[in-house]
Scaffold this motif. Structure first.
Motif, PDB file in Angstrom:
ATOM      1  N   ALA A  40      52.618  33.339  22.235  1.00 34.17           N
ATOM      2  CA  ALA A  40      52.710  31.899  22.485  1.00 34.17           C
ATOM      3  C   ALA A  40      51.404  31.175  22.168  1.00 34.17           C
ATOM      4  O   ALA A  40      51.345  29.952  22.253  1.00 34.17           O
ATOM      5  N   GLY A  41      50.347  31.928  21.830  1.00 32.41           N
ATOM      6  CA  GLY A  41      49.059  31.320  21.500  1.00 32.41           C
ATOM      7  C   GLY A  41      48.301  30.808  22.709  1.00 32.41           C
ATOM      8  O   GLY A  41      47.514  29.884  22.609  1.00 32.41           O
ATOM      9  N   VAL A  42      48.512  31.444  23.868  1.00 30.10           N
ATOM     10  CA  VAL A  42      47.902  30.989  25.111  1.00 30.10           C
ATOM     11  C   VAL A  42      46.636  31.787  25.411  1.00 30.10           C
ATOM     12  O   VAL A  42      46.621  33.004  25.298  1.00 30.10           O
ATOM     13  N   THR A  43      45.570  31.082  25.787  1.00 31.27           N
ATOM     14  CA  THR A  43      44.320  31.716  26.215  1.00 31.27           C
ATOM     15  C   THR A  43      44.104  31.382  27.684  1.00 31.27           C
ATOM     16  O   THR A  43      44.776  30.513  28.235  1.00 31.27           O
ATOM     17  N   GLY A  44      43.149  32.070  28.310  1.00 31.68           N
ATOM     18  CA  GLY A  44      42.892  31.774  29.715  1.00 31.68           C
ATOM     19  C   GLY A  44      41.789  32.625  30.292  1.00 31.68           C
ATOM     20  O   GLY A  44      41.212  33.478  29.623  1.00 31.68           O
ATOM     21  N   THR A  45      41.520  32.389  31.562  1.00 29.29           N
ATOM     22  CA  THR A  45      40.462  33.086  32.283  1.00 29.29           C
ATOM     23  C   THR A  45      41.013  33.639  33.588  1.00 29.29           C
ATOM     24  O   THR A  45      41.817  32.988  34.248  1.00 29.29           O
ATOM     25  N   ALA A  46      40.563  34.838  33.939  1.00 29.22           N
ATOM     26  CA  ALA A  46      40.932  35.452  35.210  1.00 29.22           C
ATOM     27  C   ALA A  46      39.660  35.844  35.939  1.00 29.22           C
ATOM     28  O   ALA A  46      38.738  36.395  35.341  1.00 29.22           O
ATOM     29  N   ILE A  47      39.605  35.554  37.230  1.00 31.68           N
ATOM     30  CA  ILE A  47      38.470  35.945  38.058  1.00 31.68           C
ATOM     31  C   ILE A  47      39.027  36.803  39.183  1.00 31.68           C
ATOM     32  O   ILE A  47      39.933  36.382  39.901  1.00 31.68           O
ATOM     33  N   ALA A  48      38.496  38.029  39.309  1.00 34.99           N
ATOM     34  CA  ALA A  48      39.015  38.954  40.311  1.00 34.99           C
ATOM     35  C   ALA A  48      37.891  39.772  40.916  1.00 34.99           C
ATOM     36  O   ALA A  48      36.846  39.973  40.298  1.00 34.99           O
ATOM     37  N   THR A  49      38.119  40.255  42.131  1.00 39.53           N
ATOM     38  CA  THR A  49      37.180  41.146  42.808  1.00 39.53           C
ATOM     39  C   THR A  49      37.754  42.547  42.782  1.00 39.53           C
ATOM     40  O   THR A  49      38.886  42.770  43.209  1.00 39.53           O
ATOM     41  N   VAL A  50      36.955  43.482  42.275  1.00 39.58           N
ATOM     42  CA  VAL A  50      37.383  44.881  42.186  1.00 39.58           C
ATOM     43  C   VAL A  50      36.737  45.640  43.335  1.00 39.58           C
ATOM     44  O   VAL A  50      35.522  45.586  43.528  1.00 39.58           O
ATOM     45  N   ARG A  51      37.573  46.347  44.107  1.00 41.27           N
ATOM     46  CA  ARG A  51      37.093  47.154  45.225  1.00 41.27           C
ATOM     47  C   ARG A  51      37.137  48.615  44.799  1.00 41.27           C
ATOM     48  O   ARG A  51      38.178  49.121  44.399  1.00 41.27           O
ATOM     49  N   VAL A  52      35.994  49.310  44.906  1.00 40.55           N
ATOM     50  CA  VAL A  52      35.892  50.723  44.534  1.00 40.55           C
ATOM     51  C   VAL A  52      35.507  51.503  45.787  1.00 40.55           C
ATOM     52  O   VAL A  52      34.474  51.219  46.406  1.00 40.55           O
TER      53      VAL A  52
END
Length: 157
Positions: A40-52
């Protein structure tokens, strides 16, 4: 008992190569660009917290408060990549511990450099997509770039 833990931590701090370190992936994270968004030609940003955790098992602990479907799809792609990657746990004075880190992930579509058709030449000036994958701007910033069937990754750990 507490005295032993303290003594072990102090000994590890002075004898170990790295006394304190955040959790990190053994291999670079490579989230897939979601096919439905790519087509679809869509771009974007994701912000996440990774728990290890102490054993190196990682999961996405908290995510952006995503209200739109695009952001939720990008977060799901990132969460899948986190689960598939082996992680080194955080170290605190030589001892492993559970910790979290934040990741900023940009999904970017690149402009195809193949020769354009006659109609596309007229509209080529309206294409705002970059020709090259941008460099990450900060620590733990991952850029996922896609062009046609190829995917490029750039990360700053």
């Amino acid at each position: 008992m507490l005295h032993r833990v303290y003594l072990a931590a102090m000994l590890a701090a002075f004898t170990g190569p790295v006394a304190c370190a955040p959790p990190r992936p053994v291999a670079p994270l490579k989230p897939a660009y979601p096919a439905v968004l790519r087509s679809a030609g869509v771009t974007g940003t994701a912000i996440a917290t990774v728990r290890v955790d102490r054993t190196g098992h990682a999961s996405v602990a908290s995510q952006d408060t995503a209200t739109d479907a695009v952001t939720r799809t990008l977060l799901a792609a990132f969460a899948h990549a986190v689960g598939e990657t082996q992680w080194l746990p955080a170290r605190w004075f030589g001892l492993t511990r559970t910790d979290s880190i934040a990741y900023h992930v940009d999904f970017v579509l690149l402009r195809d450099t193949l020769p354009l058709g006659e109609y596309e030449i007229v509209n080529a000036g309206n294409d705002k997509r970059p020709l090259e994958c941008p460099h990450p701007g900060a620590t733990r910033h991952l850029v996922v770039c896609a062009i046609a069937e190829r995917v490029h990754y750039r990360v700053l750990h």
